[in-house]
Design a protein around this motif. Structure first.
Motif, PDB file in Angstrom:
ATOM      1  N   TRP A 101       0.813  -1.218   0.000  1.00 53.31           N
ATOM      2  CA  TRP A 101       0.000   0.000   0.000  1.00 53.31           C
ATOM      3  C   TRP A 101       0.848   1.271   0.000  1.00 53.31           C
ATOM      4  O   TRP A 101       0.391   2.313  -0.467  1.00 53.31           O
ATOM      5  CB  TRP A 101      -0.928   0.024   1.220  1.00 53.31           C
ATOM      6  CG  TRP A 101      -2.000  -1.009   1.138  1.00 53.31           C
ATOM      7  CD1 TRP A 101      -1.982  -2.235   1.715  1.00 53.31           C
ATOM      8  CD2 TRP A 101      -3.218  -0.918   0.415  1.00 53.31           C
ATOM      9  NE1 TRP A 101      -3.135  -2.921   1.402  1.00 53.31           N
ATOM     10  CE2 TRP A 101      -3.912  -2.120   0.592  1.00 53.31           C
ATOM     11  CE3 TRP A 101      -3.796   0.075  -0.374  1.00 53.31           C
ATOM     12  CZ2 TRP A 101      -5.148  -2.362   0.034  1.00 53.31           C
ATOM     13  CZ3 TRP A 101      -5.036  -0.172  -0.936  1.00 53.31           C
ATOM     14  CH2 TRP A 101      -5.698  -1.377  -0.729  1.00 53.31           C
ATOM     15  N   ILE A 102       2.041   1.188   0.550  1.00 54.17           N
ATOM     16  CA  ILE A 102       2.849   2.404   0.712  1.00 54.17           C
ATOM     17  C   ILE A 102       4.205   2.314   0.019  1.00 54.17           C
ATOM     18  O   ILE A 102       5.052   3.180   0.192  1.00 54.17           O
ATOM     19  CB  ILE A 102       3.048   2.734   2.210  1.00 54.17           C
ATOM     20  CG1 ILE A 102       3.725   1.580   2.949  1.00 54.17           C
ATOM     21  CG2 ILE A 102       1.717   3.111   2.844  1.00 54.17           C
ATOM     22  CD1 ILE A 102       4.055   1.877   4.395  1.00 54.17           C
ATOM     23  N   SER A 103       4.406   1.310  -0.803  1.00 56.82           N
ATOM     24  CA  SER A 103       5.719   1.071  -1.411  1.00 56.82           C
ATOM     25  C   SER A 103       6.211   2.240  -2.252  1.00 56.82           C
ATOM     26  O   SER A 103       7.413   2.509  -2.296  1.00 56.82           O
ATOM     27  CB  SER A 103       5.718  -0.213  -2.238  1.00 56.82           C
ATOM     28  OG  SER A 103       4.827  -0.096  -3.324  1.00 56.82           O
ATOM     29  N   ARG A 104       5.323   2.954  -2.907  1.00 54.67           N
ATOM     30  CA  ARG A 104       5.733   4.090  -3.746  1.00 54.67           C
ATOM     31  C   ARG A 104       6.462   5.151  -2.915  1.00 54.67           C
ATOM     32  O   ARG A 104       7.399   5.774  -3.376  1.00 54.67           O
ATOM     33  CB  ARG A 104       4.530   4.703  -4.431  1.00 54.67           C
ATOM     34  CG  ARG A 104       4.899   5.695  -5.504  1.00 54.67           C
ATOM     35  CD  ARG A 104       3.720   6.212  -6.239  1.00 54.67           C
ATOM     36  NE  ARG A 104       2.791   5.118  -6.525  1.00 54.67           N
ATOM     37  CZ  ARG A 104       1.660   5.235  -7.162  1.00 54.67           C
ATOM     38  NH1 ARG A 104       1.276   6.405  -7.601  1.00 54.67           N
ATOM     39  NH2 ARG A 104       0.866   4.214  -7.379  1.00 54.67           N
ATOM     40  N   ASP A 105       6.028   5.342  -1.666  1.00 58.71           N
ATOM     41  CA  ASP A 105       6.677   6.294  -0.766  1.00 58.71           C
ATOM     42  C   ASP A 105       7.904   5.700  -0.082  1.00 58.71           C
ATOM     43  O   ASP A 105       8.902   6.384   0.112  1.00 58.71           O
ATOM     44  CB  ASP A 105       5.709   6.743   0.343  1.00 58.71           C
ATOM     45  CG  ASP A 105       4.598   7.636  -0.143  1.00 58.71           C
ATOM     46  OD1 ASP A 105       4.728   8.216  -1.239  1.00 58.71           O
ATOM     47  OD2 ASP A 105       3.592   7.760   0.582  1.00 58.71           O
ATOM     48  N   VAL A 106       7.816   4.433   0.299  1.00 60.57           N
ATOM     49  CA  VAL A 106       8.821   3.815   1.156  1.00 60.57           C
ATOM     50  C   VAL A 106      10.073   3.378   0.398  1.00 60.57           C
ATOM     51  O   VAL A 106      11.195   3.664   0.824  1.00 60.57           O
ATOM     52  CB  VAL A 106       8.210   2.606   1.915  1.00 60.57           C
ATOM     53  CG1 VAL A 106       9.262   1.824   2.656  1.00 60.57           C
ATOM     54  CG2 VAL A 106       7.122   3.091   2.856  1.00 60.57           C
ATOM     55  N   VAL A 107       9.915   2.688  -0.705  1.00 51.58           N
ATOM     56  CA  VAL A 107      11.056   2.084  -1.404  1.00 51.58           C
ATOM     57  C   VAL A 107      12.152   3.089  -1.766  1.00 51.58           C
ATOM     58  O   VAL A 107      13.330   2.797  -1.554  1.00 51.58           O
ATOM     59  CB  VAL A 107      10.576   1.275  -2.638  1.00 51.58           C
ATOM     60  CG1 VAL A 107      11.745   0.832  -3.495  1.00 51.58           C
ATOM     61  CG2 VAL A 107       9.757   0.069  -2.175  1.00 51.58           C
ATOM     62  N   PRO A 108      11.844   4.277  -2.262  1.00 53.33           N
ATOM     63  CA  PRO A 108      12.923   5.204  -2.628  1.00 53.33           C
ATOM     64  C   PRO A 108      13.752   5.735  -1.453  1.00 53.33           C
ATOM     65  O   PRO A 108      14.871   6.177  -1.654  1.00 53.33           O
ATOM     66  CB  PRO A 108      12.199   6.364  -3.318  1.00 53.33           C
ATOM     67  CG  PRO A 108      10.872   5.842  -3.696  1.00 53.33           C
ATOM     68  CD  PRO A 108      10.530   4.785  -2.690  1.00 53.33           C
ATOM     69  N   VAL A 109      13.201   5.711  -0.228  1.00 55.02           N
ATOM     70  CA  VAL A 109      13.902   6.363   0.880  1.00 55.02           C
ATOM     71  C   VAL A 109      14.350   5.434   2.004  1.00 55.02           C
ATOM     72  O   VAL A 109      15.234   5.791   2.776  1.00 55.02           O
ATOM     73  CB  VAL A 109      13.050   7.508   1.493  1.00 55.02           C
ATOM     74  CG1 VAL A 109      12.808   8.591   0.467  1.00 55.02           C
ATOM     75  CG2 VAL A 109      11.753   7.002   2.083  1.00 55.02           C
ATOM     76  N   ALA A 110      13.757   4.269   2.129  1.00 58.16           N
ATOM     77  CA  ALA A 110      14.034   3.405   3.283  1.00 58.16           C
ATOM     78  C   ALA A 110      15.096   2.364   2.971  1.00 58.16           C
ATOM     79  O   ALA A 110      15.089   1.762   1.909  1.00 58.16           O
ATOM     80  CB  ALA A 110      12.757   2.710   3.734  1.00 58.16           C
ATOM     81  N   ASP A 111      15.993   2.164   3.929  1.00 59.86           N
ATOM     82  CA  ASP A 111      16.919   1.038   3.846  1.00 59.86           C
ATOM     83  C   ASP A 111      16.219  -0.230   4.316  1.00 59.86           C
ATOM     84  O   ASP A 111      16.513  -1.316   3.835  1.00 59.86           O
ATOM     85  CB  ASP A 111      18.155   1.298   4.703  1.00 59.86           C
ATOM     86  CG  ASP A 111      18.973   2.465   4.185  1.00 59.86           C
ATOM     87  OD1 ASP A 111      19.393   2.416   3.015  1.00 59.86           O
ATOM     88  OD2 ASP A 111      19.168   3.441   4.935  1.00 59.86           O
ATOM     89  N   VAL A 112      15.295  -0.061   5.272  1.00 57.57           N
ATOM     90  CA  VAL A 112      14.554  -1.194   5.828  1.00 57.57           C
ATOM     91  C   VAL A 112      13.108  -0.757   6.054  1.00 57.57           C
ATOM     92  O   VAL A 112      12.853   0.370   6.482  1.00 57.57           O
ATOM     93  CB  VAL A 112      15.159  -1.651   7.173  1.00 57.57           C
ATOM     94  CG1 VAL A 112      14.348  -2.779   7.793  1.00 57.57           C
ATOM     95  CG2 VAL A 112      16.608  -2.064   7.017  1.00 57.57           C
TER      96      VAL A 112
END
Length: 160
Positions: A101-112
């Motif tokens: 649901w939130i991968s578009r926001d999370v993947v570019p910035v999160a290491d984990v």
């Protein structure tokens, strides 16, 4: 805003083990604080984006752990701001939302990414891995400023 004095409160000094925790749910934040403390890290914790920004101006962190949905903003946007200000910062985004649901926001910035609830021992191992990567980067930069040691994102679903 909780500021732990584990190892001294020295402004603007880099410590490879200093953690920033940003979590709006007080009981869950205390659980994270206990895990970080048990693992031996210095940390500061807060509940809002605004408080996190003020702490990040005062201190350098090796890792920040940020809830995706905060009362005053989006945790992924906060992480992007913090990483923009400190390129070697490692990040953990946590949420009750599924990653899909939130991968578009999370993947570019999160290491984990950790989905709540998650195992605190797993959390502690992730912190060790990320702080080790920061120490390795600092050592490599001392040897050669031309190496890029940025690890690929580790995205995990929580278990418990």
């Amino acid at each position: 805003m909780n500021m732990s004095n584990g190892g001294g409160m020295q402004r603007n000094l880099f410590s490879s083990g200093r953690i920033l925790l940003v979590e709006s749910d007080a009981p869950f934040r205390r659980s994270l604080e206990n895990g970080v403390k048990r693992a031996g890290y210095s940390f500061d914790s807060c509940s809002t984006c605004d408080q996190a920004r003020r702490l990040a101006e005062a201190f350098r962190y090796s890792v920040c752990v940020v809830e995706y949905h905060l009362r005053d903003g989006n945790g992924a946007r906060l992480v992007a701001e913090l990483k923009n200000a400190q390129a070697n910062l490692r990040t953990v985004l946590i949420s009750f939302y599924d990653l899909e649901w939130i991968s578009r926001d999370v993947v570019p910035v999160a290491d984990v990414f950790l989905k709540k609830p998650f195992d605190l021992l797993d959390f502690e191992r992730i912190l060790e891995s990320l702080t080790s990567a920061v120490r390795s980067q600092a050592l490599m930069r001392g040897i050669s400023n031309t190496l890029d040691q940025t690890p690929a994102p580790i995205l995990r679903e929580g278990v418990l």
